[in-house]
Enzyme design. Structure first.
Site, PDB file in Angstrom:
ATOM      1  N   ALA A 170       0.832  -1.196   0.000  1.00  0.00           N
ATOM      2  CA  ALA A 170       0.000   0.000   0.000  1.00  0.00           C
ATOM      3  C   ALA A 170       0.871   1.251   0.000  1.00  0.00           C
ATOM      4  CB  ALA A 170      -0.944   0.000   1.204  1.00  0.00           C
ATOM      5  N   ASP A 171       1.897   1.262   0.844  1.00  0.00           N
ATOM      6  CA  ASP A 171       2.833   2.382   0.871  1.00  0.00           C
ATOM      7  C   ASP A 171       3.534   2.546  -0.469  1.00  0.00           C
ATOM      8  OD1 ASP A 171       2.640   3.476   3.470  1.00  0.00           O
ATOM      9  OD2 ASP A 171       3.797   1.832   4.295  1.00  0.00           O
ATOM     10  N   LEU A 172       4.042   1.453  -1.009  1.00  0.00           N
ATOM     11  CA  LEU A 172       4.829   1.532  -2.237  1.00  0.00           C
ATOM     12  C   LEU A 172       3.962   1.950  -3.419  1.00  0.00           C
ATOM     13  CD1 LEU A 172       6.970  -1.649  -1.623  1.00  0.00           C
ATOM     14  CD2 LEU A 172       7.760   0.722  -1.524  1.00  0.00           C
TER      15      LEU A 172
END
Length: 384
Positions: A170-172
């Site tokens: 999700a962050d990436l």
């Protein structure tokens, strides 16, 4: 000025992973990225392991998202710190932040104020669940977003046992979407002369990769669930046991299926296996029939045979195997930098290549405040 964004200045106010990853991507394209960190410890990911170095205090996690950056220390709550940020904003093309909604406003840097300082500034804001809406401003971390965004329901051995994706996806993905939004806004600025706000979130990043899982519900009325190591719509397509390990086979059409069937001595025209729809309906039987044949030989045998037949197949590599793989290295996915403490080290490389462009000279992830003097000198030169 090296790279497609060699004349772009990025002011990176973000921390942890999503925002820093977006800034790193822009740095990989040649932008000057000035990372702003708090004097009392800097980006919190500096405290996340594994750790290396003679004193055991250098974070490999931090190194993953902060190559090609300069680090300066600024107290955003102090008057002199705010004044320095204002000066930097005037000289920047892009500002990246992933504070909780309202934090930057309370620090005195509303969108209106930022565009008053620099009308051409492109602002990238990455939040957990979006800056508005009924749950806007809610704090978000990767695993929370994976669960809330439905991704965990698609991952794991069965619908009853959801798993998180092993990487902080999700962050990436939030960083990737943010970076491409910034590039689009910079292109639009060439026509309008004005910067704009680009917004994404961890929730949006996860929902943005639902793809056919999303339309299975929105159009087909079916709720997809976790299917383990096998495709949600295609058979055979997944990971299979062979002698001494596992192999992945992806027969995406009937021609490829017949090649697999011939190698495994399975009748491809029997009714239950004749079409993808039938194969998928009888997937458990198909997997069992295939694995009975596959266990007669090891992975190497089958990779060779499937490769000669033109069927997509592959190993399941560990991380160390990937970075030792000649193919990964040939694609620039491993780079070497000279760290002032560790000496020559290898880092994961950028996923883009440009024909005709010389190899990028990458900056080592910076020490906290390493470039205070250098950035101030550059700033004074720009203002002068």
């Amino acid at each position: 000025m090296q790279g497609a964004l060699g004349d772009i200045v990025v002011l990176d106010l973000s921390r942890a992973l999503a925002g820093p990853h977006a800034a790193q991507m822009l740095g990989d394209l040649g932008a000057r990225v000035i990372k702003v960190e708090h004097p009392g410890g800097g980006d919190e990911s500096r405290g996340w392991g594994p750790f290396v170095g003679p004193d055991g205090d250098l974070s490999t996690y931090f190194m993953a998202a902060n190559r090609n950056k300069q680090s300066i220390t600024v107290d955003l709550k102090a008057a002199e710190g705010k004044a320095l940020i204002e000066r930097l904003v005037r000289q920047s093309d892009v500002l990246i932040e992933n504070f909780r909604t309202g934090v930057l406003d309370r620090l005195g840097f509303t969108v209106e104020r930022l565009h008053e300082l620099n009308p051409r500034l492109v602002i990238l804001s990455i939040t957990g669940f979006g800056h508005d809406g009924p749950e806007g401003g809610r704090p978000g971390y990767d695993q929370i977003a994976q669960g809330e965004g439905g991704l965990m329901s698609l991952t794991g051995p069965s619908p009853d046992e959801p798993y998180r994706v092993g990487a902080s996806i999700a962050d990436l993905l939030g960083g990737i979407h943010g970076a491409y939004g910034v590039v689009a806004a910079l292109y639009e600025r060439e026509r309008t002369g004005l910067g704009k706000v680009v917004r994404t979130s961890l929730l949006a990043a996860v929902a943005g990769v639902h793809s056919y899982h999303g339309t299975a519900w929105t159009v087909g009325g079916q709720v997809p669930g976790a299917g383990g190591n096998h495709h949600a719509s295609i058979a055979p397509y997944g990971a299979f046991h062979c002698d001494g390990g596992m192999i992945q086979i992806a027969a995406a059409n009937d021609v490829q299926w017949r090649k697999v069937a011939a190698l495994l001595d399975i009748d491809p025209n029997v009714a239950k296996y004749a079409t993808n729809r039938e194969r998928f309906a009888h997937r458990d039987e198909l997997i069992a029939d295939m694995e009975r044949a596959l266990t007669k030989h090891d992975r190497g045998h089958w990779l060779t045979a499937l490769g000669e037949a033109g069927v997509p197949a592959g190993a399941i590599r560990s991380i160390d195997e990937v970075y030792a793989w000649d193919q990964a290295r040939s694609q620039g996915l491993v780079i070497e930098v000279d760290h002032p403490v560790l000496g020559p080290i290898e880092l994961p490389g950028p996923p883009l290549r440009f024909d005709g462009a010389p190899p990028m000279r990458h900056r080592v992830p910076p020490a906290l405040g390493e470039h205070n003097d250098e950035v101030l000198a550059w700033l004074e030169d720009r203002e002068g």
